[in-house]
Motif scaffolding. Structure first.
Motif, PDB file in Angstrom:
ATOM      1  N   HIS A   3      26.839 -11.151  75.823  1.00  0.00           N
ATOM      2  CA  HIS A   3      26.269 -11.749  74.628  1.00  0.00           C
ATOM      3  C   HIS A   3      24.981 -12.491  74.972  1.00  0.00           C
ATOM      4  O   HIS A   3      24.860 -13.083  76.057  1.00  0.00           O
ATOM      5  CB  HIS A   3      27.274 -12.717  73.994  1.00  0.00           C
ATOM      6  CG  HIS A   3      26.961 -13.059  72.582  1.00  0.00           C
ATOM      7  ND1 HIS A   3      26.094 -14.072  72.239  1.00  0.00           N
ATOM      8  CD2 HIS A   3      27.390 -12.517  71.414  1.00  0.00           C
ATOM      9  CE1 HIS A   3      26.017 -14.141  70.924  1.00  0.00           C
ATOM     10  NE2 HIS A   3      26.779 -13.217  70.398  1.00  0.00           N
ATOM     11  N   ASN A  54      30.667  -9.092  75.762  1.00  0.00           N
ATOM     12  CA  ASN A  54      30.575  -8.789  74.329  1.00  0.00           C
ATOM     13  C   ASN A  54      30.925  -7.311  74.119  1.00  0.00           C
ATOM     14  O   ASN A  54      30.042  -6.457  74.058  1.00  0.00           O
ATOM     15  CB  ASN A  54      29.158  -9.094  73.817  1.00  0.00           C
ATOM     16  CG  ASN A  54      29.054  -8.934  72.316  1.00  0.00           C
ATOM     17  OD1 ASN A  54      30.044  -8.812  71.608  1.00  0.00           O
ATOM     18  ND2 ASN A  54      27.826  -8.927  71.815  1.00  0.00           N
ATOM     19  N   VAL A 104      32.915 -14.270  71.212  1.00  0.00           N
ATOM     20  CA  VAL A 104      32.005 -13.892  70.132  1.00  0.00           C
ATOM     21  C   VAL A 104      32.716 -14.101  68.803  1.00  0.00           C
ATOM     22  O   VAL A 104      33.874 -13.726  68.643  1.00  0.00           O
ATOM     23  CB  VAL A 104      31.585 -12.418  70.252  1.00  0.00           C
ATOM     24  CG1 VAL A 104      30.619 -12.042  69.137  1.00  0.00           C
ATOM     25  CG2 VAL A 104      30.978 -12.146  71.620  1.00  0.00           C
ATOM     26  N   THR A 105      32.023 -14.719  67.830  1.00  0.00           N
ATOM     27  CA  THR A 105      32.550 -14.824  66.476  1.00  0.00           C
ATOM     28  C   THR A 105      31.881 -13.747  65.632  1.00  0.00           C
ATOM     29  O   THR A 105      30.660 -13.614  65.648  1.00  0.00           O
ATOM     30  CB  THR A 105      32.244 -16.209  65.854  1.00  0.00           C
ATOM     31  OG1 THR A 105      32.744 -17.235  66.718  1.00  0.00           O
ATOM     32  CG2 THR A 105      32.894 -16.344  64.482  1.00  0.00           C
ATOM     33  N   ARG A 106      32.695 -12.970  64.907  1.00  0.00           N
ATOM     34  CA  ARG A 106      32.162 -11.890  64.082  1.00  0.00           C
ATOM     35  C   ARG A 106      32.512 -12.147  62.614  1.00  0.00           C
ATOM     36  O   ARG A 106      33.529 -12.770  62.307  1.00  0.00           O
ATOM     37  CB  ARG A 106      32.731 -10.544  64.531  1.00  0.00           C
ATOM     38  CG  ARG A 106      32.349 -10.166  65.970  1.00  0.00           C
ATOM     39  CD  ARG A 106      32.999  -8.854  66.378  1.00  0.00           C
ATOM     40  NE  ARG A 106      32.464  -8.344  67.634  1.00  0.00           N
ATOM     41  CZ  ARG A 106      32.957  -8.621  68.834  1.00  0.00           C
ATOM     42  NH1 ARG A 106      34.002  -9.423  68.935  1.00  0.00           N
ATOM     43  NH2 ARG A 106      32.425  -8.104  69.929  1.00  0.00           N
ATOM     44  N   TYR A 166      25.365 -18.333  63.225  1.00  0.00           N
ATOM     45  CA  TYR A 166      24.231 -17.568  62.709  1.00  0.00           C
ATOM     46  C   TYR A 166      24.201 -17.500  61.179  1.00  0.00           C
ATOM     47  O   TYR A 166      23.230 -16.994  60.614  1.00  0.00           O
ATOM     48  CB  TYR A 166      24.269 -16.133  63.250  1.00  0.00           C
ATOM     49  CG  TYR A 166      24.221 -16.019  64.763  1.00  0.00           C
ATOM     50  CD1 TYR A 166      23.541 -16.951  65.540  1.00  0.00           C
ATOM     51  CD2 TYR A 166      24.849 -14.954  65.415  1.00  0.00           C
ATOM     52  CE1 TYR A 166      23.493 -16.841  66.919  1.00  0.00           C
ATOM     53  CE2 TYR A 166      24.800 -14.830  66.798  1.00  0.00           C
ATOM     54  CZ  TYR A 166      24.120 -15.778  67.542  1.00  0.00           C
ATOM     55  OH  TYR A 166      24.078 -15.668  68.905  1.00  0.00           O
ATOM     56  N   ASP A 177      29.508  -7.800  62.137  1.00  0.00           N
ATOM     57  CA  ASP A 177      28.303  -8.259  62.838  1.00  0.00           C
ATOM     58  C   ASP A 177      28.549  -9.617  63.488  1.00  0.00           C
ATOM     59  O   ASP A 177      29.400 -10.399  63.046  1.00  0.00           O
ATOM     60  CB  ASP A 177      27.120  -8.362  61.871  1.00  0.00           C
ATOM     61  CG  ASP A 177      26.576  -7.000  61.469  1.00  0.00           C
ATOM     62  OD1 ASP A 177      27.005  -5.996  62.071  1.00  0.00           O
ATOM     63  OD2 ASP A 177      25.731  -6.952  60.553  1.00  0.00           O
ATOM     64  N   ASP A 178      27.762  -9.928  64.519  1.00  0.00           N
ATOM     65  CA  ASP A 178      27.889 -11.224  65.190  1.00  0.00           C
ATOM     66  C   ASP A 178      27.615 -12.369  64.222  1.00  0.00           C
ATOM     67  O   ASP A 178      26.589 -12.384  63.535  1.00  0.00           O
ATOM     68  CB  ASP A 178      26.905 -11.325  66.361  1.00  0.00           C
ATOM     69  CG  ASP A 178      27.412 -10.599  67.597  1.00  0.00           C
ATOM     70  OD1 ASP A 178      28.454  -9.926  67.504  1.00  0.00           O
ATOM     71  OD2 ASP A 178      26.764 -10.716  68.658  1.00  0.00           O
ATOM     72  N   PHE A 181      28.920 -17.892  68.299  1.00  0.00           N
ATOM     73  CA  PHE A 181      29.559 -17.942  69.613  1.00  0.00           C
ATOM     74  C   PHE A 181      30.037 -19.368  69.844  1.00  0.00           C
ATOM     75  O   PHE A 181      29.395 -20.325  69.421  1.00  0.00           O
ATOM     76  CB  PHE A 181      28.549 -17.551  70.701  1.00  0.00           C
ATOM     77  CG  PHE A 181      29.155 -17.113  71.993  1.00  0.00           C
ATOM     78  CD1 PHE A 181      29.398 -15.765  72.237  1.00  0.00           C
ATOM     79  CD2 PHE A 181      29.491 -18.038  72.968  1.00  0.00           C
ATOM     80  CE1 PHE A 181      29.952 -15.350  73.442  1.00  0.00           C
ATOM     81  CE2 PHE A 181      30.042 -17.633  74.170  1.00  0.00           C
ATOM     82  CZ  PHE A 181      30.270 -16.286  74.416  1.00  0.00           C
ATOM     83  N   ASN A 209      37.382  -7.896  65.199  1.00  0.00           N
ATOM     84  CA  ASN A 209      36.864  -6.636  64.639  1.00  0.00           C
ATOM     85  C   ASN A 209      37.891  -5.513  64.634  1.00  0.00           C
ATOM     86  O   ASN A 209      37.549  -4.387  64.268  1.00  0.00           O
ATOM     87  CB  ASN A 209      35.619  -6.144  65.381  1.00  0.00           C
ATOM     88  CG  ASN A 209      34.338  -6.516  64.651  1.00  0.00           C
ATOM     89  OD1 ASN A 209      34.326  -7.429  63.832  1.00  0.00           O
ATOM     90  ND2 ASN A 209      33.254  -5.825  64.927  1.00  0.00           N
TER      91      ASN A 209
END
Length: 217
Positions: A3, A54, A104-106, A166, A177-178, A181, A209
């Motif tokens: 990532h 990632n 990772v946060t999605r 984000y 999508d990302d 984090f 995911n």
């Protein structure tokens, strides 16, 4: 694949590993001690690399399901009062991430970001009951066609010292999508309308995911 949030740390860790290897080779006279130092340093580098991994988990967005936003263990499924945004009762599902999980946060669903806010706070252990309201955290609400408004909250743990988010209010986001984090241990809380069909069980391991958290008939 790593990532982007780990770029600086990975560079520093790799440089330090190389430097320690060279210095130990030059200045440590005992062979066993030199090898021990080098092995420990290499293990630490591997831990850093695995933390920022990632995995490529591209999906076809599905409006009728809510996917797990992170990897980890389901530790809470209960009806609670959500006091920050909804100010009413919601169904909470929480996923705890250990340091060895992908962090990772999605985005769990596609839709419009209605709310996105950062809160400074404490660093209680992530499974502490007060972590949701007292720890450093971000709150994001996404409005989807099928589920209405879904809130998820990134929560820092005892080791986590930085949350990256984000989500920007007013933007359209795509499931999978990302979304951000969380560095070094944490958890994510999700809040659904009462009556939502939840598809996971307590202590189940969720995969970001991939694992379906809820679905619409």
């Amino acid at each position: 694949m790593f990532h982007k949030e780990g770029g600086k740390i990975i560079l520093i860790a790799t440089s330090a590993t190389v430097l320690i290897y060279l210095l130990s080779h030059k200045f440590v006279t005992l062979s066993w001690l030199e090898k021990t130092i080098q092995i420990i340093t290499l293990v630490l580098l591997i831990l850093v690399l695995q933390f920022f991994r990632n995995p490529n988990r591209k999906i076809t967005p599905n409006e009728k399901v809510v996917l797990a936003p992170v990897d980890g263990k389901v530790v809470v499924i209960e009806e609670v009062y959500e006091e920050e945004y909804f100010k009413d009762k919601r169904l909470q599902v929480s996923i705890f991430m250990s340091p060895i999980n992908v962090h990772v946060t999605r985005y769990c669903i596609s839709g419009k970001v209605k709310f996105s806010k950062y809160h400074p706070g404490k660093y209680l252990v992530a499974w502490h009951p007060k972590a949701s309201t007292e720890n450093e955290r971000t709150t994001v609400v996404i409005e989807s066609k099928e589920f209405g408004e879904i809130l998820y909250r990134q929560i820092a743990g005892a080791l986590a010292k930085r949350i990256v988010n984000y989500a920007v209010e007013g933007t359209q986001v795509m499931q999978g999508d990302d979304a951000g984090f969380i560095k070094f241990g944490s958890r994510v809380d999700m809040y659904f309308p009462l009556g939502t069909q939840i598809d996971v069980k307590l202590k189940q391991n969720a995969v970001g995911n991939q694992t379906v958290i809820a679905h619409k008939a």
